[in-house]
Design a protein around this motif. Sequence first.
Motif, PDB file in Angstrom:
ATOM      1  N   GLU A 148     -12.308 -50.832  59.227  1.00 46.22           N
ATOM      2  CA  GLU A 148     -10.735 -50.818  58.397  1.00 46.22           C
ATOM      3  C   GLU A 148     -10.424 -49.393  58.221  1.00 46.22           C
ATOM      4  OE1 GLU A 148      -8.529 -53.246  58.113  1.00 46.22           O
ATOM      5  OE2 GLU A 148      -9.913 -54.603  59.053  1.00 46.22           O
ATOM      6  N   PRO A 149      -8.976 -48.799  58.550  1.00 40.35           N
ATOM      7  CA  PRO A 149      -8.540 -47.490  58.271  1.00 40.35           C
ATOM      8  C   PRO A 149      -8.784 -47.079  57.094  1.00 40.35           C
ATOM      9  CG  PRO A 149      -6.790 -48.913  58.452  1.00 40.35           C
ATOM     10  CD  PRO A 149      -7.932 -49.896  58.674  1.00 40.35           C
ATOM     11  N   GLY A 150      -8.978 -47.958  55.928  1.00 39.36           N
ATOM     12  CA  GLY A 150      -8.676 -47.329  54.416  1.00 39.36           C
ATOM     13  C   GLY A 150      -7.560 -47.339  54.024  1.00 39.36           C
ATOM     14  N   ARG A 151      -7.658 -46.584  52.879  1.00 40.41           N
ATOM     15  CA  ARG A 151      -6.175 -46.306  52.087  1.00 40.41           C
ATOM     16  C   ARG A 151      -6.060 -45.017  51.375  1.00 40.41           C
ATOM     17  NH1 ARG A 151      -6.718 -47.030  46.181  1.00 40.41           N
ATOM     18  NH2 ARG A 151      -9.000 -47.489  45.647  1.00 40.41           N
ATOM     19  N   ASN A 152      -4.966 -44.516  51.258  1.00 43.74           N
ATOM     20  CA  ASN A 152      -4.866 -43.281  50.601  1.00 43.74           C
ATOM     21  C   ASN A 152      -5.059 -43.365  49.051  1.00 43.74           C
ATOM     22  OD1 ASN A 152      -2.232 -42.504  52.935  1.00 43.74           O
ATOM     23  ND2 ASN A 152      -4.079 -41.418  52.762  1.00 43.74           N
ATOM     24  N   VAL A 153      -5.605 -42.272  48.754  1.00 40.67           N
ATOM     25  CA  VAL A 153      -5.786 -41.984  47.252  1.00 40.67           C
ATOM     26  C   VAL A 153      -5.593 -40.515  46.994  1.00 40.67           C
ATOM     27  CG1 VAL A 153      -7.588 -43.989  47.016  1.00 40.67           C
ATOM     28  CG2 VAL A 153      -8.330 -41.521  47.599  1.00 40.67           C
ATOM     29  N   ILE A 154      -5.695 -40.297  45.815  1.00 43.84           N
ATOM     30  CA  ILE A 154      -5.490 -38.706  45.309  1.00 43.84           C
ATOM     31  C   ILE A 154      -6.845 -38.211  45.098  1.00 43.84           C
ATOM     32  CG2 ILE A 154      -4.780 -37.266  43.450  1.00 43.84           C
ATOM     33  CD1 ILE A 154      -2.569 -39.002  42.939  1.00 43.84           C
ATOM     34  N   LYS A 155      -7.158 -37.387  46.171  1.00 42.66           N
ATOM     35  CA  LYS A 155      -8.406 -36.744  46.100  1.00 42.66           C
ATOM     36  C   LYS A 155      -8.538 -35.733  45.080  1.00 42.66           C
ATOM     37  CE  LYS A 155     -11.399 -34.460  49.297  1.00 42.66           C
ATOM     38  NZ  LYS A 155     -11.744 -33.872  50.737  1.00 42.66           N
ATOM     39  N   ALA A 156      -7.513 -35.095  44.634  1.00 43.58           N
ATOM     40  CA  ALA A 156      -7.815 -33.842  43.580  1.00 43.58           C
ATOM     41  C   ALA A 156      -6.116 -33.478  43.403  1.00 43.58           C
ATOM     42  CB  ALA A 156      -8.457 -32.640  44.436  1.00 43.58           C
ATOM     43  N   ALA A 157      -6.028 -32.688  42.223  1.00 41.14           N
ATOM     44  CA  ALA A 157      -5.091 -32.061  41.949  1.00 41.14           C
ATOM     45  C   ALA A 157      -5.094 -30.576  42.213  1.00 41.14           C
ATOM     46  CB  ALA A 157      -4.547 -32.260  40.369  1.00 41.14           C
ATOM     47  N   VAL A 158      -4.038 -29.862  42.995  1.00 40.25           N
ATOM     48  CA  VAL A 158      -4.162 -28.531  43.159  1.00 40.25           C
ATOM     49  C   VAL A 158      -3.308 -27.580  42.218  1.00 40.25           C
ATOM     50  CG1 VAL A 158      -3.408 -27.104  45.059  1.00 40.25           C
ATOM     51  CG2 VAL A 158      -4.617 -29.098  45.481  1.00 40.25           C
ATOM     52  N   GLY A 159      -3.936 -26.606  41.604  1.00 39.04           N
ATOM     53  CA  GLY A 159      -3.245 -25.796  40.644  1.00 39.04           C
ATOM     54  C   GLY A 159      -2.824 -24.564  41.308  1.00 39.04           C
ATOM     55  N   PRO A 160      -2.059 -23.623  40.474  1.00 36.69           N
ATOM     56  CA  PRO A 160      -1.523 -22.363  40.928  1.00 36.69           C
ATOM     57  C   PRO A 160      -2.144 -21.322  41.597  1.00 36.69           C
ATOM     58  CG  PRO A 160      -1.517 -22.392  38.383  1.00 36.69           C
ATOM     59  CD  PRO A 160      -2.205 -23.753  38.938  1.00 36.69           C
ATOM     60  N   GLU A 161      -3.316 -21.654  41.484  1.00 32.03           N
ATOM     61  CA  GLU A 161      -4.340 -20.568  42.270  1.00 32.03           C
ATOM     62  C   GLU A 161      -4.114 -21.090  43.958  1.00 32.03           C
ATOM     63  OE1 GLU A 161      -7.199 -23.507  40.494  1.00 32.03           O
ATOM     64  OE2 GLU A 161      -5.105 -22.852  40.188  1.00 32.03           O
ATOM     65  N   HIS A 162      -3.625 -22.009  44.120  1.00 31.86           N
ATOM     66  CA  HIS A 162      -3.677 -22.590  45.661  1.00 31.86           C
ATOM     67  C   HIS A 162      -2.616 -21.718  46.312  1.00 31.86           C
ATOM     68  CE1 HIS A 162      -3.213 -24.433  49.366  1.00 31.86           C
ATOM     69  NE2 HIS A 162      -4.575 -25.053  49.114  1.00 31.86           N
ATOM     70  N   ARG A 163      -2.493 -21.181  47.437  1.00 31.43           N
ATOM     71  CA  ARG A 163      -1.424 -20.206  47.828  1.00 31.43           C
ATOM     72  C   ARG A 163       0.010 -21.218  48.243  1.00 31.43           C
ATOM     73  NH1 ARG A 163      -1.540 -20.901  53.588  1.00 31.43           N
ATOM     74  NH2 ARG A 163      -3.335 -21.866  54.354  1.00 31.43           N
ATOM     75  N   GLN A 164      -0.301 -22.435  48.362  1.00 34.78           N
ATOM     76  CA  GLN A 164       0.845 -23.315  48.786  1.00 34.78           C
ATOM     77  C   GLN A 164       1.556 -23.770  47.480  1.00 34.78           C
ATOM     78  OE1 GLN A 164      -1.437 -25.334  52.123  1.00 34.78           O
ATOM     79  NE2 GLN A 164       0.965 -25.623  52.906  1.00 34.78           N
ATOM     80  N   TYR A 165       0.835 -23.543  46.198  1.00 34.53           N
ATOM     81  CA  TYR A 165       1.113 -24.427  45.265  1.00 34.53           C
ATOM     82  C   TYR A 165       2.754 -24.170  44.857  1.00 34.53           C
ATOM     83  CZ  TYR A 165       1.639 -25.609  40.263  1.00 34.53           C
ATOM     84  OH  TYR A 165       2.137 -26.093  39.139  1.00 34.53           O
ATOM     85  N   ALA A 166       3.253 -22.956  44.747  1.00 34.71           N
ATOM     86  CA  ALA A 166       4.673 -22.703  44.274  1.00 34.71           C
ATOM     87  C   ALA A 166       5.627 -23.448  45.404  1.00 34.71           C
ATOM     88  CB  ALA A 166       5.001 -21.256  44.384  1.00 34.71           C
ATOM     89  N   GLU A 167       5.273 -23.257  46.621  1.00 31.95           N
ATOM     90  CA  GLU A 167       6.202 -23.986  47.670  1.00 31.95           C
ATOM     91  C   GLU A 167       6.395 -25.436  47.489  1.00 31.95           C
ATOM     92  OE1 GLU A 167       6.287 -24.244  52.591  1.00 31.95           O
ATOM     93  OE2 GLU A 167       4.825 -22.884  51.547  1.00 31.95           O
ATOM     94  N   ILE A 168       5.072 -26.061  47.266  1.00 33.14           N
ATOM     95  CA  ILE A 168       5.235 -27.475  47.290  1.00 33.14           C
ATOM     96  C   ILE A 168       6.005 -27.824  45.914  1.00 33.14           C
ATOM     97  CG2 ILE A 168       3.803 -29.354  47.017  1.00 33.14           C
ATOM     98  CD1 ILE A 168       1.667 -27.943  49.080  1.00 33.14           C
ATOM     99  N   MET A 169       5.620 -27.068  44.717  1.00 32.84           N
ATOM    100  CA  MET A 169       5.975 -27.579  43.648  1.00 32.84           C
ATOM    101  C   MET A 169       7.551 -27.408  43.466  1.00 32.84           C
ATOM    102  SD  MET A 169       4.500 -29.025  41.310  1.00 32.84           S
ATOM    103  CE  MET A 169       4.955 -28.759  39.717  1.00 32.84           C
ATOM    104  N   GLY A 170       8.118 -26.239  44.240  1.00 38.00           N
ATOM    105  CA  GLY A 170       9.369 -26.047  44.354  1.00 38.00           C
ATOM    106  C   GLY A 170       9.969 -25.784  42.869  1.00 38.00           C
TER     107      GLY A 170
END
Length: 211
Positions: A148-170
């Motif tokens: 079976e393909p499985g299902r999506n889950v939240i693996k982790a939460a990403v904080g402001p130290e990640h380079r894409q954080y500000a762009e994604i949070m908007g």
Amino acid sequence: MASDMDFNGADAQDAAFDLIPANTLVKVTMIIRPGGAGPEGWLTQSQTSAAQYLNTEAIVMGGPFARRRIYTRIGFRGKGVDASGVDKYANRGRALIRGILESARGIKANDQSEAARAARHIRSLGDLNSLDFVAKIGIDKNRDEPDEPGRNVIKAAVGPEHRQYAEIMGGQPAAMHTPPAPPQGYSGGVVQDPYAGSDTASDGGAPFWAR
């Protein structure tokens, strides 16, 4: 706008049910589906053990996967402890909750300032309801159904130290936004759904493992 009766532009069925690729980063709003257990009834009691968890539904808020719903159980208390007296299920859940608070409130994981420590503190599990944060998507597979393909889950939460954080949070995170607890005697259900009234399935459309 296309006519509601014109289905030529609708996704093909395969596309509509494709999993979001693992490790995709998306902004989500998390809704807790109260199960009537624990403090103020926010937790859900396992039907097979003493474990308790937060039954969550995260709604993707933009991008190519907008309005997709991701169902994740966040452990709060396990069915027991290991030989060292550690409740690993609860510890994993607490780590994810910390990450969610840091992401939602714009706090770096290594920030131990008084303000950061205060931002990781909540008055109630209800304070987690309706938080916006950046989620890293994972895929959970049933070990009994390897094909079976499985299902999506939240693996982790990403904080402001990640380079894409500000762009994604908007925008700026709501540093100390804490939604009110549910009224006395609240019986459960979806709370503060940002897409309430839309044509996107909610409780009735959730797969069996998310109900």
